[in-house]
Structures are given as structure tokens and as C-alpha cells.
Design an enzyme around this catalytic site. Structure first.
Site, PDB file in Angstrom:
ATOM      1  N   TRP A 220       3.200  -2.463   1.135  1.00 21.83           N
ATOM      2  CA  TRP A 220       2.588  -3.802   1.132  1.00 21.83           C
ATOM      3  C   TRP A 220       1.510  -3.902   0.065  1.00 21.83           C
ATOM      4  O   TRP A 220       1.058  -4.978  -0.284  1.00 21.83           O
ATOM      5  CB  TRP A 220       2.027  -4.149   2.512  1.00 21.83           C
ATOM      6  CG  TRP A 220       0.806  -3.358   2.947  1.00 21.83           C
ATOM      7  CD1 TRP A 220       0.625  -2.007   2.856  1.00 21.83           C
ATOM      8  CD2 TRP A 220      -0.386  -3.875   3.548  1.00 21.83           C
ATOM      9  NE1 TRP A 220      -0.586  -1.649   3.381  1.00 21.83           N
ATOM     10  CE2 TRP A 220      -1.235  -2.769   3.817  1.00 21.83           C
ATOM     11  CE3 TRP A 220      -0.817  -5.148   3.914  1.00 21.83           C
ATOM     12  CZ2 TRP A 220      -2.491  -2.913   4.412  1.00 21.83           C
ATOM     13  CZ3 TRP A 220      -2.063  -5.292   4.514  1.00 21.83           C
ATOM     14  CH2 TRP A 220      -2.891  -4.181   4.749  1.00 21.83           C
ATOM     15  N   ASP A 221       1.085  -2.760  -0.476  1.00 16.46           N
ATOM     16  CA  ASP A 221       0.100  -2.744  -1.559  1.00 16.46           C
ATOM     17  C   ASP A 221       0.508  -3.744  -2.652  1.00 16.46           C
ATOM     18  O   ASP A 221      -0.333  -4.417  -3.245  1.00 16.46           O
ATOM     19  CB  ASP A 221       0.024  -1.354  -2.211  1.00 16.46           C
ATOM     20  CG  ASP A 221      -0.264  -0.232  -1.216  1.00 16.46           C
ATOM     21  OD1 ASP A 221       0.220  -0.322  -0.074  1.00 16.46           O
ATOM     22  OD2 ASP A 221      -0.949   0.733  -1.586  1.00 16.46           O
ATOM     23  N   GLU A 360      -4.408   2.793  10.267  1.00 13.41           N
ATOM     24  CA  GLU A 360      -3.420   3.788  10.699  1.00 13.41           C
ATOM     25  C   GLU A 360      -4.010   4.894  11.580  1.00 13.41           C
ATOM     26  O   GLU A 360      -3.299   5.813  11.957  1.00 13.41           O
ATOM     27  CB  GLU A 360      -2.728   4.396   9.465  1.00 13.41           C
ATOM     28  CG  GLU A 360      -1.910   3.375   8.703  1.00 13.41           C
ATOM     29  CD  GLU A 360      -1.275   3.935   7.437  1.00 13.41           C
ATOM     30  OE1 GLU A 360      -1.685   5.021   6.982  1.00 13.41           O
ATOM     31  OE2 GLU A 360      -0.372   3.261   6.895  1.00 13.41           O
ATOM     32  N   LYS A 473      -9.561   3.108   9.944  1.00 12.50           N
ATOM     33  CA  LYS A 473      -9.301   3.726   8.650  1.00 12.50           C
ATOM     34  C   LYS A 473      -9.615   2.780   7.494  1.00 12.50           C
ATOM     35  O   LYS A 473     -10.124   3.180   6.460  1.00 12.50           O
ATOM     36  CB  LYS A 473      -7.823   4.134   8.592  1.00 12.50           C
ATOM     37  CG  LYS A 473      -7.398   4.780   7.284  1.00 12.50           C
ATOM     38  CD  LYS A 473      -5.912   5.146   7.303  1.00 12.50           C
ATOM     39  CE  LYS A 473      -5.471   5.705   5.953  1.00 12.50           C
ATOM     40  NZ  LYS A 473      -4.032   5.927   5.868  1.00 12.50           N
ATOM     41  N   GLN A 474      -9.269   1.507   7.694  1.00 12.10           N
ATOM     42  CA  GLN A 474      -9.377   0.564   6.569  1.00 12.10           C
ATOM     43  C   GLN A 474      -9.441  -0.859   7.104  1.00 12.10           C
ATOM     44  O   GLN A 474      -9.272  -1.081   8.308  1.00 12.10           O
ATOM     45  CB  GLN A 474      -8.167   0.724   5.655  1.00 12.10           C
ATOM     46  CG  GLN A 474      -6.847   0.314   6.305  1.00 12.10           C
ATOM     47  CD  GLN A 474      -5.643   0.875   5.575  1.00 12.10           C
ATOM     48  OE1 GLN A 474      -5.253   2.014   5.787  1.00 12.10           O
ATOM     49  NE2 GLN A 474      -5.052   0.073   4.716  1.00 12.10           N
TER      50      GLN A 474
HETATM   51  C1  BGC Z   1      -2.720   3.171   3.676  1.00 10.16           C
HETATM   52  C2  BGC Z   1      -1.687   2.055   3.599  1.00 10.16           C
HETATM   53  C3  BGC Z   1      -1.146   1.997   2.189  1.00 10.16           C
HETATM   54  C4  BGC Z   1      -0.629   3.332   1.739  1.00 10.16           C
HETATM   55  C5  BGC Z   1      -0.178   3.328   0.289  1.00 10.16           C
HETATM   56  C6  BGC Z   1      -2.097   4.464   3.220  1.00 10.16           C
HETATM   57  O1  BGC Z   1      -3.054   5.481   3.228  1.00 10.16           O
HETATM   58  O2  BGC Z   1      -3.198   3.294   4.986  1.00 10.16           O
HETATM   59  O3  BGC Z   1      -2.267   0.822   3.958  1.00 10.16           O
HETATM   60  O4  BGC Z   1      -0.135   1.048   2.134  1.00 10.16           O
HETATM   61  O5  BGC Z   1      -1.626   4.310   1.877  1.00 10.16           O
HETATM   62  O6  BGC Z   1      -1.238   3.057  -0.568  1.00 10.16           O
END
Ligand code: BGC
Length: 649
Positions: A220-221, A360, A473-474
Site C-alpha cells: 500500500w506504500d 502491525e 508500530k505506526q
Molecule cells: C509496514 C507496512 C509497510 C511495509 C513496507 C512494514 O514494516 O508496517 O505498513 O507497508 O513495511 O514498507
């Protein structure tokens, strides 16, 4: 005795023709005569990183090495997909008034003191993905000959011309902080070089083309972080990225079906086939190997892609794309969500259970606010696309519904279902609850920061037990505040930002750029700048310690958004452009261009003023902009000015 040499080299991959690369090297011994051994050939020893235990992996074998006149040709075939790759080059040497070509892999050359030799090498590369294998060699050799005739200077000029055009549209100037301006160019440069020029065949991997991290997989980035940059600067490229997804709808349908759902579930990690290629094992932050379930559970990506389709359409008004490609994505993702939901008879609400949200750290959660609200949004937009098609393109609608086996009676339920999706919210705390039960988890304060003032894992909290805490996490709820901006009041944004920001460890490069944007919006000026700055420096400072695996694509695009959507405060609300700037204190002004509908707007944002310029004398289109809370109709061909409060003198 000195033994000095003058060595100069220029080399480039052409921005004008991605099949072409060239280099020019000049060499002069300065102190005495010398003999040089030059090796030049095609290095076929290249290997790539495999998954965890695979080590380095060879992906191809050589099928041909040949001389074609003064040129060299080599082809290789990949093991897995049998793609043929042809590469050819010409190496010419000029020494004094002598000019010749070299076709051997190794040769020696003698130079007198002060004598200069110039090597010029041009190479061309094509694959059987675009050119039929029968014509591959001829295509490559023809290109090598053509480029040799044009000569190094003209090839370089053509590449520079294209670069100039790209920069004319994408450059952001910042008065008051030229250092940052330069680093921002580093970011923009990296987005431009990985942009797919061809329609719908490839997308952008999480580490661009600069490294092997995630093995080139697309997340999704791309849609949420990078795509907006292209939507506003080169919509054509944004469209290519969306077509990549459209062309893989069948795989997404299959993906949904094998999991027992309807419609289309886009894969969490995507590559060429569009099937889910997420590994089931991965390395954790502490280096340990763990089982991961993002493939099964991180499904918000389907709504994220639908969101990107609409963002592209809302900005460009590319109605043909929206009708003939976009609506199918919207319908299929909506269908997926409906089949994914469970109706709770007690609460009379629809629930989405067993997912991973953007955060995550918490797996198999029920009713992740982000996922639920994006699914709700997906259903509403799909429904409104349906009413639009029904009014304007009845015949096409019928055809589409037949193709994807969707009944109008099903669609008519979407709105009602959307209105009854569970929104985890605590009225006691007046906060969005990240997912069911989140507020009952341990509240562990973050105290220690690293040298960049970014949070460290609190003592005794490890990747293993972090899921038992409220640490995230984010950006997750904060992501929602950003993407569904019109859904929340400023006060709601302030409350939720303050709560979740304190609990976020930013262990993904997608996090701080998003936090910077919402920090700007909610008046946390210092934090907004700190997050922006760290996001900007992600790869130059190697803040995640893994830049060797490639540039963090999402952070490139996220940093751009932190400037445009954060500091310049740009949002689209109800089809109108809004600006509520919050420039960092030392910035006097920023200037950038963006596409809006059929026009290019040139925007200068000052601390207390905005200027917007578009069109020329003949322009008739009307554009409405709301800036500093005032809605106005812009006039073409003049500088339209908006002032903060009563700043106007
Ligand atoms: C993140 C995801 C991201 C992926 C690729 C993961 O560590 O939690 O949101 O899409 O890395 O960058």
C-alpha cells in the site's frame, strides 16, 4: 616518484529512453607513460537476495553472446518466468586522432605521459516482455547503432531535456532553508527515477529500484504514500500505477475466492502475477525469525487502492479512466468488504474480525478502526460511482455488472451496510478505539528517545510482548485522521492525535511523515518539523539501519505530503481545494506546482499569505479554493491572494 592520473567520467541512464545507458571516461597519465588493462563486457555474474534461507540467488542463465559488427550482444533468460533479456553495447575509443571500437572483453592500451584516451560506451537493453523474442536481438542492435550515431552528447542532452521538464513540474523551492530544499530534491529525484513510464505493467516496490529489500514487492506504500506525488505532478504516471492494479484484478478476485470471499482482495504484497507473494516468515526488529500473518490478515490494502483510484479521479477528473477502469475496482473491492463482514445480531452492526491494521504490532484484532472506516468509505464511494454510472452510462453499467456478476439489488444494500459498520469509539474517553479492546491493554509510557529524538522500545518491551500493550508500530488511527479528513472535526483530530502519538514507536518509515501532517494540522508546530525532518533524512541518515536494502519509497512520498499536505495544509474536501498553511517558523515561503483538474496551479505559500496562479488570458474554467477559511473563486492569469486573518495591509 609520483604516479598520478587524471580520470574523468560521466555516466547516465537516460531519462528520455529507459532502454539506454551511456558512459564516457577519459584517462590521462600525468607523470609517466603507462599501460592500462581495460575490462569491458557484460557482467553476467549478478545474483539477487533470496528469501531468508535461500542466500544469494541466480535468476538467469546465458543464452547467447555474440558480436554484431562493432558491437557486442548478450542475452539471458530468467529461470522462473522465462523472460529473455537482451543487452548490447558499443565501446569506442578515441586517442589523438585515432578512433576505433573494441569488441574483446579485455584489452591493453599504452599511453604516453600527458596523452588522453576517451572511452565511450553506450548500451541498450530490452526484454521479451515488450519485444517478441524473435526480434529482440535486432531491436537491441538497432538501438545500439542508432545511439552510437547520435553520439554521447546528444544522448545526454535528450536525457537532460526530459529531466528539465520533470523538475519544472516537481521542484519545490523553500525560501529560508536551502539545505532542506536540496534534500527534498534528493527525495523527489528518487521518486522520479522509479516512475513507471509504460501503462500498467509494473508498479513501484517498497524500496524502489534502488535495493533488494522486500524483493521488489509492492505494498500500500505505493497507493497511499507515493501515488499522490504523481497524481499532482505527473498524473499520467499515477494512472500507470493504478492500471497496474486494474490489470491484476483477476488475481485479486482469485485471491478473494480462495479465502472464501467475493469480489477482489488485493494482495498484501504484490509482484508480477498479482497473486499474494507475502512471505510467511520474516526477520523481526531484533533479528529473530518470526512467522507473520500479514498475507492473511492485512486487508486494508483493498480499500487503500480504491481510495487511490478516487483520489486520482478527484484531482484529475479523468472521467474515462474512472468509468472504464476505476468503477470496476470500486465495485469489486466493495463486494469483497460486504462478503468479509459479519453481522452482529446483538448490536445490529457489521463487523470485520481477525485483521491486522496498519499497526502491525497487534494481530488478529477485531474491528480495527482504520480498516472498518476505510471499508465504509469504499462502500459509499462504490455506491456513488454506481449512481453516477446509472445516470450517465447505463449501457456500460449493465455490461460491467454482467461481467463481474454483480446485481443492482446487491449494490443498493451497500449504503445501508456502510451506515451500520462498527466504528470503535469510546464515548467516555471521546476517542477512537484503535480496535476492540485496545483501551484495556497495558498502557506503557515511552520515555527513552534515540539521538534523533525518536522513541525507543521501553524497558522490558520486546517485539514479542509489545502486542499486549497500547504501543503501536505506526500511524493507524492517525492515518485515518489524515485520509478521511472531512470525517473528523479539528477537536477530534487534536484529541486522537495527542493520545496515539504518545503511544507510537514509529517502527515503520510510513509513520513519521503521517504524524508530521497531522501535527501540522493540529498545531504541533515543533513536532511537525521534527517528524518531517527525520522523514526527510530517513535514508541519508539510515535511520532504520536498512538503507542498504534500498530507499524507503513510502517515506519519499510521505515526506512530499508532509510539505504539501502538512506545511502548505492542502486538502480536498467536498471536491474543493483547501489550504490551511502551517509553515515552519524559519521558512519564509515555499513555492510548488500542482495539477488540479485541467490546470496547473502555481502556488506560493508564505507565513500569512497564499498566492495562486493558473491559466492564461483565454482560460474560462472556474476554480474554487478555500484558504485560511475563506472560499473564493480564482481568476485565471493573475496572482490570486489569500491572507490569514486581517494580515492584508
Ligand atoms: C509496514 C507496512 C509497510 C511495509 C513496507 C512494514 O514494516 O508496517 O505498513 O507497508 O513495511 O514498507
Amino acid at each position: 616518484q609520483k604516479n598520478r592520473f587524471d580520470y574523468q567520467s560521466v555516466r547516465f541512464i537516460s531519462m528520455n529512453d529507459k532502454h539506454l545507458g551511456a558512459m564516457k571516461v577519459s584517462l590521462t597519465p600525468l607523470d609517466s607513460a603507462a599501460t592500462f588493462t581495460i575490462e569491458s563486457g557484460v557482467d553476467s555474474s549478478v545474483t539477487n537476495k533470496g528469501v531468508l534461507t535461500e542466500g544469494r540467488k541466480k535468476h538467469f542463465f546465458i543464452t547467447e553472446i555474440a558480436k554484431a559488427g562493432n558491437n557486442i550482444y548478450a542475452s539471458v533468460r530468467t529461470f522462473q518466468h522465462s523472460v529473455l533479456i537482451g543487452i548490447g553495447y558499443n565501446l569506442s575509443v578515441s586517442k589523438g586522432n585515432k578512433k576505433f571500437n573494441i569488441t574483446t572483453p579485455v584489452f591493453k592500451i599504452k599511453l604516453k605521459k600527458g596523452e588522453t584516451v576517451i572511452f565511450t560506451k553506450t548500451f541498450s537493453i530490452y526484454t521479451s516482455r515488450r519485444i517478441s523474442p524473435r526480434y529482440l536481438k535486432r531491436t537491441v542492435i538497432d538501438a545500439v547503432r542508432r545511439n552510437k550515431r547520435k553520439g554521447f552528447e546528444r544522448l545526454l542532452e535528450a536525457s537532460s531535456d526530459t529531466w528539465n521538464k520533470r523538475w519544472a513540474m516537481t521542484d519545490i523551492t523553500i525560501k529560508g532553508d536551502e539545505d532542506i530544499e536540496r534534500v527534498l530534491r534528493f527525495n523527489i529525484y528518487h521518486m522520479l527515477i522509479c516512475a513507471p513510464e509504460r501503462e500498467g505493467t509494473v508498479s513501484i516496490g517498497a524500496r524502489t529500484l534502488s535495493g533488494e529489500g522486500y524483493r521488489g514487492h509492492i505494498f500500500w506504500d505505493t497507493e497511499i504514500f507515493i501515488l499522490p506525488f504523481f497524481v499532482y505532478t505527473f498524473p499520467r504516471i499515477a494512472k500507470n500505477l493504478l492500471l497496474y492494479r486494474y490489470n491484476r484484478l483477476d488475481a485479486a478476485r482469485k485471491n478473494a475466492k480462495t479465502r472464501g470471499y467475493k469480489g477482489a482482495l488485493f494482495p498484501w504484497e504484490s509482484a508480477d502475477s498479482g497473486m499474494d507473494v507475502t512471505p510467511t516468515w520474516a526477520k523481526d526488529f531484533d533479528g529473530s525469525i518470526i512467522e507473520i500473518s500479514t498475507m492473511e490478515e492485512e486487508q486494508h490494502i483493498s480499500a487503500d487502492i480504491a481510495y487511490a483510484v478516487c483520489q486520482y479521479y478527484d484531482v484529475t477528473q479523468d472521467i474515462d479512466f474512472f468509468i472504464y477502469y476505476g468503477t470496476e475496482i470500486l465495485f469489486e473491492t466493495a463486494k469483497f468488504w460486504v462478503s468479509r463482514m459479519e453481522f452482529n445480531r446483538k448490536t445490529k452492526l457489521y463487523e470485520i474480525r481477525g485483521v491486522i491494521g496498519p499497526d502491525e504490532f497487534h494481530e488478529s484484532v477485531n474491528n480495527n478502526a482504520y480498516t472498518n472506516m476505510m471499508a465504509e468509505w469504499n462502500l459509499f464511494r462504490a455506491y456513488s460511482a454506481y449512481t453516477m454510472l446509472k445516470a450517465k452510462k447505463g449501457a456500460f453499467l449493465k455490461k460491467l455488472l454482467r461481467k463481474i456478476k454483480l446485481k443492482e439489488s446487491e449494490i443498493r444494500k451497500w449504503r445501508r451496510i456502510a451506515q451500520h459498520i462498527k466504528f470503535p469509539y469510546s464515548s467516555k474517553r471521546k476517542l477512537i478505539e484503535a480496535f476492540d479492546g485496545y483501551f484495556k491493554l497495558k498502557n506503557v509510557p515511552i520515555r527513552a528517545l534515540d539521538k534523533n529524538f525518536m522513541p525507543l522500545f521501553p524497558p522490558h518491551i520486546t517485539p514479542r510482548n509489545v502486542g499486549e500493550t497500547q504501543l503501536v508500530k505506526q500511524a493507524d488511527v492517525v492515518m485515518l485522521l489524515y485520509l478521511l479528513t472531512g470525517k473528523f472535526s479539528l477537536n477530534e483530530k487534536k484529541r486522537n492525535y495527542s493520545y496515539y502519538e504518545k503511544r507510537t514507536l514509529h517502527k515503520s518509515s510510513l509513520s513519521i511523515c503521517t504524524h508530521s501532517i497531522i501535527a501540522s494540522e493540529t498545531g504541533h508546530k515543533e513536532k511537525a518539523f521534527l517528524y518531517f525532518f527525520n522523514s526527510l533524512m530517513t535514508d541519508l541518515n539510515n535511520t532504520h539501519g536498512n538503507t542498504a536494502e534500498g530507499i524507503h519509497a513510502a517515506s519519499l512520498g510521505g515526506t512530499w505530503q508532509a510539505v504539501i499536505n502538512g506545511f502548505a495544509g492542502m486538502r480536498i474536501k467536498k471536491e474543493t481545494l483547501h489550504f490551511d498553511p502551517n509553515l515552519p517558523r524559519r521558512w519564509q515561503e515555499i513555492c510548488f506546482k500542482m495539477h488540479w483538474r485541467k490546470h496547473i496551479l502555481r502556488i506560493t505559500v508564505f507565513q500569512n499569505k497564499i498566492q495562486i496562479f493558473y491559466g492564461d488570458k483565454r482560460t474560462k474554467d472556474v476554480i474554487f479554493v478555500k484558504a485560511f477559511g475563506v472560499l473564493e473563486q480564482l481568476k485565471p492569469n493573475i496572482s490570486n491572494e489569500f491572507y490569514k486573518g486581517d494580515e492584508k495591509k
